[in-house]
Structure formats: structure tokens, C-alpha cells
Motif scaffolding. Structure first.
Motif, PDB file in Angstrom:
ATOM      1  N   ARG A 282       0.812  -1.396  -0.065  1.00 54.42           N
ATOM      2  CA  ARG A 282       0.071  -0.214  -0.025  1.00 54.42           C
ATOM      3  C   ARG A 282       0.929   1.413  -0.054  1.00 54.42           C
ATOM      4  N   LEU A 283       0.654   2.096  -0.688  1.00 51.32           N
ATOM      5  CA  LEU A 283       1.245   3.560  -0.853  1.00 51.32           C
ATOM      6  C   LEU A 283       0.828   4.380   0.312  1.00 51.32           C
ATOM      7  N   PRO A 284       1.929   5.002   1.053  1.00 49.69           N
ATOM      8  CA  PRO A 284       1.297   5.946   2.100  1.00 49.69           C
ATOM      9  C   PRO A 284       0.762   7.122   1.587  1.00 49.69           C
ATOM     10  N   ARG A 285       1.105   7.454   0.308  1.00 49.44           N
ATOM     11  CA  ARG A 285       0.375   8.594  -0.493  1.00 49.44           C
ATOM     12  C   ARG A 285       0.054   8.114  -1.889  1.00 49.44           C
ATOM     13  N   TRP A 286      -1.239   8.590  -2.209  1.00 50.12           N
ATOM     14  CA  TRP A 286      -1.615   7.914  -3.502  1.00 50.12           C
ATOM     15  C   TRP A 286      -1.541   9.176  -4.596  1.00 50.12           C
ATOM     16  N   HIS A 287      -0.907  10.131  -4.193  1.00 50.08           N
ATOM     17  CA  HIS A 287      -1.089  11.323  -5.338  1.00 50.08           C
ATOM     18  C   HIS A 287       0.256  12.086  -5.247  1.00 50.08           C
ATOM     19  N   VAL A 288       0.594  12.834  -6.097  1.00 57.44           N
ATOM     20  CA  VAL A 288       1.383  14.040  -6.354  1.00 57.44           C
ATOM     21  C   VAL A 288       0.566  15.017  -7.167  1.00 57.44           C
ATOM     22  N   ASP A 289       0.904  16.339  -7.240  1.00 60.17           N
ATOM     23  CA  ASP A 289       0.081  17.334  -7.939  1.00 60.17           C
ATOM     24  C   ASP A 289      -0.155  16.729  -9.433  1.00 60.17           C
ATOM     25  N   LEU A 291      -1.416  13.912 -10.403  1.00 62.59           N
ATOM     26  CA  LEU A 291      -1.513  12.589 -10.627  1.00 62.59           C
ATOM     27  C   LEU A 291      -2.253  11.674  -9.558  1.00 62.59           C
ATOM     28  N   LEU A 292      -3.145  10.798  -9.697  1.00 60.44           N
ATOM     29  CA  LEU A 292      -3.758  10.194  -8.698  1.00 60.44           C
ATOM     30  C   LEU A 292      -3.790   8.513  -8.953  1.00 60.44           C
ATOM     31  N   LEU A 293      -3.305   7.730  -7.998  1.00 58.57           N
ATOM     32  CA  LEU A 293      -3.238   6.462  -8.150  1.00 58.57           C
ATOM     33  C   LEU A 293      -4.411   5.553  -7.723  1.00 58.57           C
ATOM     34  N   ILE A 294      -4.874   4.702  -8.194  1.00 59.90           N
ATOM     35  CA  ILE A 294      -6.138   3.838  -7.556  1.00 59.90           C
ATOM     36  C   ILE A 294      -6.090   2.485  -8.131  1.00 59.90           C
ATOM     37  N   ALA A 316     -12.618   3.997  -7.578  1.00 67.30           N
ATOM     38  CA  ALA A 316     -12.917   4.483  -8.747  1.00 67.30           C
ATOM     39  C   ALA A 316     -14.463   5.212  -8.652  1.00 67.30           C
ATOM     40  N   VAL A 317     -15.210   4.701  -8.015  1.00 66.19           N
ATOM     41  CA  VAL A 317     -16.444   5.520  -7.631  1.00 66.19           C
ATOM     42  C   VAL A 317     -16.245   6.555  -6.826  1.00 66.19           C
ATOM     43  N   ALA A 318     -15.449   6.404  -5.531  1.00 66.91           N
ATOM     44  CA  ALA A 318     -15.047   7.626  -4.796  1.00 66.91           C
ATOM     45  C   ALA A 318     -14.294   8.761  -5.491  1.00 66.91           C
ATOM     46  N   ALA A 319     -13.556   8.313  -6.334  1.00 65.88           N
ATOM     47  CA  ALA A 319     -12.826   9.339  -7.194  1.00 65.88           C
ATOM     48  C   ALA A 319     -13.684  10.056  -8.065  1.00 65.88           C
ATOM     49  N   ALA A 320     -14.610   9.551  -8.952  1.00 65.98           N
ATOM     50  CA  ALA A 320     -15.566  10.062  -9.486  1.00 65.98           C
ATOM     51  C   ALA A 320     -16.416  10.863  -8.931  1.00 65.98           C
ATOM     52  N   ALA A 321     -17.080  10.617  -7.852  1.00 62.18           N
ATOM     53  CA  ALA A 321     -18.028  11.361  -6.856  1.00 62.18           C
ATOM     54  C   ALA A 321     -17.334  12.712  -6.459  1.00 62.18           C
ATOM     55  N   LEU A 322     -15.815  12.367  -5.802  1.00 62.32           N
ATOM     56  CA  LEU A 322     -15.105  13.785  -5.485  1.00 62.32           C
ATOM     57  C   LEU A 322     -14.517  14.535  -6.313  1.00 62.32           C
ATOM     58  N   LEU A 323     -14.125  13.787  -7.606  1.00 66.32           N
ATOM     59  CA  LEU A 323     -13.403  14.818  -8.476  1.00 66.32           C
ATOM     60  C   LEU A 323     -14.139  15.344  -9.763  1.00 66.32           C
ATOM     61  N   ALA A 324     -15.340  14.814 -10.028  1.00 63.10           N
ATOM     62  CA  ALA A 324     -16.096  15.158 -11.305  1.00 63.10           C
ATOM     63  C   ALA A 324     -16.253  16.635 -11.281  1.00 63.10           C
TER      64      ALA A 324
END
Length: 417
Positions: A282-289, A291-294, A316-324
Motif C-alpha cells: 500500500r502506498l502511504p500517499r496515493w497522489h502527487v500534484d 496524478l492520482l493512483l487507484i 473509482a467510484v469515490a474518485a468520480a464522486a469527489l473529483l467530477a
């Protein structure tokens, strides 16, 4: 020389997480391009278990009827084997409220084709096959897109407000971003193969039953016209198994499943054994400016419980709901990406912790030739209190924080049995 195109979101990887995210963002009106390096989705022994949380999600997206029309079989319970007695039901999905009272075994390529077809009906959705993502584009510290290479050798840069890495446990984008996952120890690997289902056993087989003998474990999943089989043994055994040859491997299978003696001749070469290097990280951090990893790119899962696909889809569902909305309005910031990880971290950690406990209490002693005491304890409880089998069924079928389709992505339900 390369060409350049521009989109709002580019998703690297056309697996369940990438395809689901692409569909959801397109239904929100976001211009999204999904890149898949292969020419099609036809690859064996990818995760094929579609759990109740994902089936419910497909119903919410209006894809329930199409999904249920796909070739599939149903698992209604999970059983634990005992060396000195009958198997004991560990999780009984039939105790869950219908129509989400089973796990569907569906070829992953059929599920991906279904999502691709739904995506193509959206005007802002683009799927590009035979297109590998090979590197990140940057402007200073910010990721601004990806560099791609087609099967024909054509190079193209794709600029985007957001890059999403859904490119699996060996993620190219994760490595390019310099993100390093924490590795949890795993002592076993799995070898996947197929065996035919004969006319005599074509009736519905509702249980997934592992078999333990000596230092080996075998699981078989009933499919429409074959068994998908997983053989478990210690890490580092791949060279030994292949050197021994296919006849010796057939003997291993028959020792674990004598009822397969009439069909193991279908295994004619060790090339039919597909080894999975089991990882849990598991990544401690899933993103950089930018870029998001899922999915597996952010957290590789053990095959224990078959939850990997479904956890990735939930990401994917959480990312879409939060980022759309911020994507549609071109105002995405780093904090938005952090919110995705913050929402999905707890369920991911819970499932991975459960897998690590299962490894330690069941797989490690079983692969050392010992009967896991946990199996005997669970068997005793399940016999006395059958209703408790709903608890593991609920955890496996839905997970600790199942996501629902956001309102913008929903379509009229087409639920059927």
C-alpha cells in the motif's frame, strides 16, 4: 516526432478501476480518455469475482440486465476444509438480502466490454486500445499529462488536468512519480489453470471449497463450462514445479482433488500454469500534484477473498464522486486528490489487515503441513451458531465502506434475479 492531444482527465489502464472511472466521469460531462496497452481485454486469470457491492453499483448505473446476461456462475457460500471431517460453511451469501446474495464469477473481459460499450455511448468518453502509457509529462513539480506509445510505434503526448494511474500492481506511473509502496510479507504464490467441467458435473456448484493436503492448497471456482483452479505453494516454487514437469503437477492436483483425476490430462504442459507473484502492499500517499493512483497501483491485494477487483472499483467510484465537479470546472487542486485517499484508506487498510491475519492463521500453517487451529475454532463456532456466517459474507460481499453510484451517473434500474 510525437503529436499532442488534450483532454481533461486521462486514465492509464483499462482494467475494472480505469474503465469504471472513465464511464462515471463521462456521465458527469468530463472529457476523459482511457488508455489500454492491449488490443483487447481477452486475458485469462485476471480477477473474475464480481461481488455484491459491484453488482449493486451496476444496477444503479442501469447496467444490471446487461450484466446478468453475461456468461457467469454464482457462488452462494464459502467453505473451510477440515482434514478430519466435512467442510464447514464460513460465509453464507444466501443470508444477505436479495438480489445481492451471491458472488458472480464473470470473465473479466466480458465485464470490461460491458463498461466500454456503456462508455462509448457518452460523448465525452474516449477509449484508446493498443496504447501504452510510458511516462509522465511535467511542468515543474506538477504532472500535466502522459507520454504514450501505440503498438504501431506512434508516440503521442496527452495533456490533461488530471492523470489517473489505474495500471496495476506494476504501475509505470507510480514508478515514474517516485512513489514507493510499503510491502507486507507474503509467503506464498498461486498457479492458475483451467480444467474442464464434464457433463456429469454441469449442475450449479454454489460453494468455493479450498482443499488442504500436506503443504499444498487448492481452490476451484466453478465457471460456466470449466473450473478455474488455483494451486497455492511457497514462494520461490515456480522453477521447481516447472522442472518437475506437468505429469508430476497433475499428481499434485489429484492428491488434493481426487475427483479431478478424470480430467487432469487436459494439462499437457507447464505453459498452461499461470504463476501469480502474490503481493500485498500500500502506498502511504496515493497522489502527487496532477496524478492520482487507484486500485492495485495504490494497494496490491492478496487473492484471499477475491476482493481486489471490487476494492479497485470502489476507489473509482469515490474518485468520480469527489473529483467530477472540480474537473468539469477545471479547478482541481491537490487537496481534492488527497480526499480520495482519505476516503478509501480505512476500508483498504481493514481488508488488507484481514488478509494478513488470514495469511498468518490459515495459509502459513497449512503450507507448513499443519492443520490451522483457526479452522477448527471457526468450524466449531459456525456449527453452533450458523447465523454468524452472515458476518464474513457481508464483509466479503460489500466490504467495510461500499460506495454507491453518484447521482450524475445513475440511470433507471434494471434489477433482475
Amino acid at each position: 516526432m510525437s503529436t499532442t492531444t488534450t483532454t481533461t482527465c486521462v486514465v492509464a489502464g483499462g482494467g475494472p478501476a480505469g474503465m469504471m472511472l472513465g464511464l462515471l466521469l463521462a456521465r458527469a460531462g468530463v472529457a476523459v480518455t482511457v488508455l489500454e496497452k492491449h488490443a483487447d481485454f481477452l486475458r485469462d486469470f485476471r480477477g473474475d469475482t464480481v461481488h455484491a457491492s459491484t453488482i449493486r453499483l451496476l444496477d444503479e448505473l442501469g447496467l444490471g440486465s446487461e450484466f446478468r446476461a453475461l456468461p457467469q456462475s454464482r457462488l452462494l457460500n464459502l467453505e473451510l476444509p477440515q482434514r478430519d471431517g466435512p467442510a464447514v460453511t464460513l460465509g453464507d451469501f444466501r443470508r444477505l438480502p436479495p438480489p445481492y446474495d451471491y458472488v458472480a464469477m464473470v470473465p473479466q473481459w466480458d465485464l470490461l466490454n460491458l463498461l466500454a460499450q456503456a462508455g462509448r455511448s457518452e460523448p465525452t468518453f474516449t477509449l484508446r486500445m493498443s496504447t501504452a502509457t510510458v511516462d509522465l509529462l511535467r511542468d515543474g513539480d506538477r504532472v500535466t499529462g502522459v507520454r504514450t506509445l501505440t503498438a504501431d510505434g506512434v508516440k503521442e503526448d496527452v495533456n490533461a488536468d488530471l492523470v489517473v494511474g489505474a495500471d496495476g500492481r506494476s504501475s509505470v506511473l507510480r514508478a515514474a512519480a517516485g512513489l514507493v509502496p510499503h510491502q507486507y510479507p507474503v509467503t506464498f504464490d498461486t498457479w492458475w489453470f483451467r480444467l474442464p467441467r464434464l457433463e456429469s458435473d454441469q449442475g450449479e456448484q454454489a460453494a468455493l471449497v479450498p482443499r488442504i493436503a500436506g503443504e499444498e492448497i487448492l481452490l476451484s471456482f466453478p465457471r460456466t463450462d470449466y473450473f478455474q483452479v488455483a494451486y497455492f505453494n511457497r514462494k520461490g516454487m515456480d522453477a521447481t514445479l516447472r522442472t518437475e514437469g506437468i505429469e508430476r503437477f497433475r499428481e499434485r492436483v489429484v492428491r488434493l482433488r481426487p475427483d479431478f483425476a478424470d480430467r487432469v490430462d487436459a494439462l499437457t504442459s507447464t505453459d498452461q500454469l499461470h504463476m501469480l507473484d502474490v503481493k500485498l502492499d500500500r502506498l502511504p500517499r496515493w497522489h502527487v500534484d496532477g496524478l492520482l493512483l487507484i486500485g492495485d497501483a495504490a494497494h496490491a491485494m492478496s487473492p484471499a477473498g477475491g476482493v481486489g477487483i471490487n476494492l479497485a472499483v470502489q476507489d473509482a467510484v469515490a474518485a468520480a464522486a469527489l473529483l467530477a465537479e472540480p474537473l468539469r470546472e477545471h479547478r482541481l487542486i491537490v487537496d481534492d486528490l488527497a480526499r480520495v485517499r482519505n476516503r478509501r484508506l480505512l476500508p483498504t487498510a481493514i481488508i488488507q489487515t484481514a488478509q494478513r491475519v488470514l495469511h498468518r492463521l490459515v495459509f502459513v500453517p497449512a503450507l507448513a503441513g499443519r492443520t490451522p487451529r483457526t479452522v477448527r475454532l471457526v468450524a466449531a463456532v459456525a456449527r453452533r451458531l450458523p447465523a454468524v456466517t452472515r458476518i464474513p459474507a457481508q464483509l466479503i460481499a460489500f466490504g467495510p465502506l461500499p460506495e454507491h453510484a453518484p447521482a450524475f451517473a445513475r440511470r433507471p434500474a434494471t434489477v433482475s434475479r
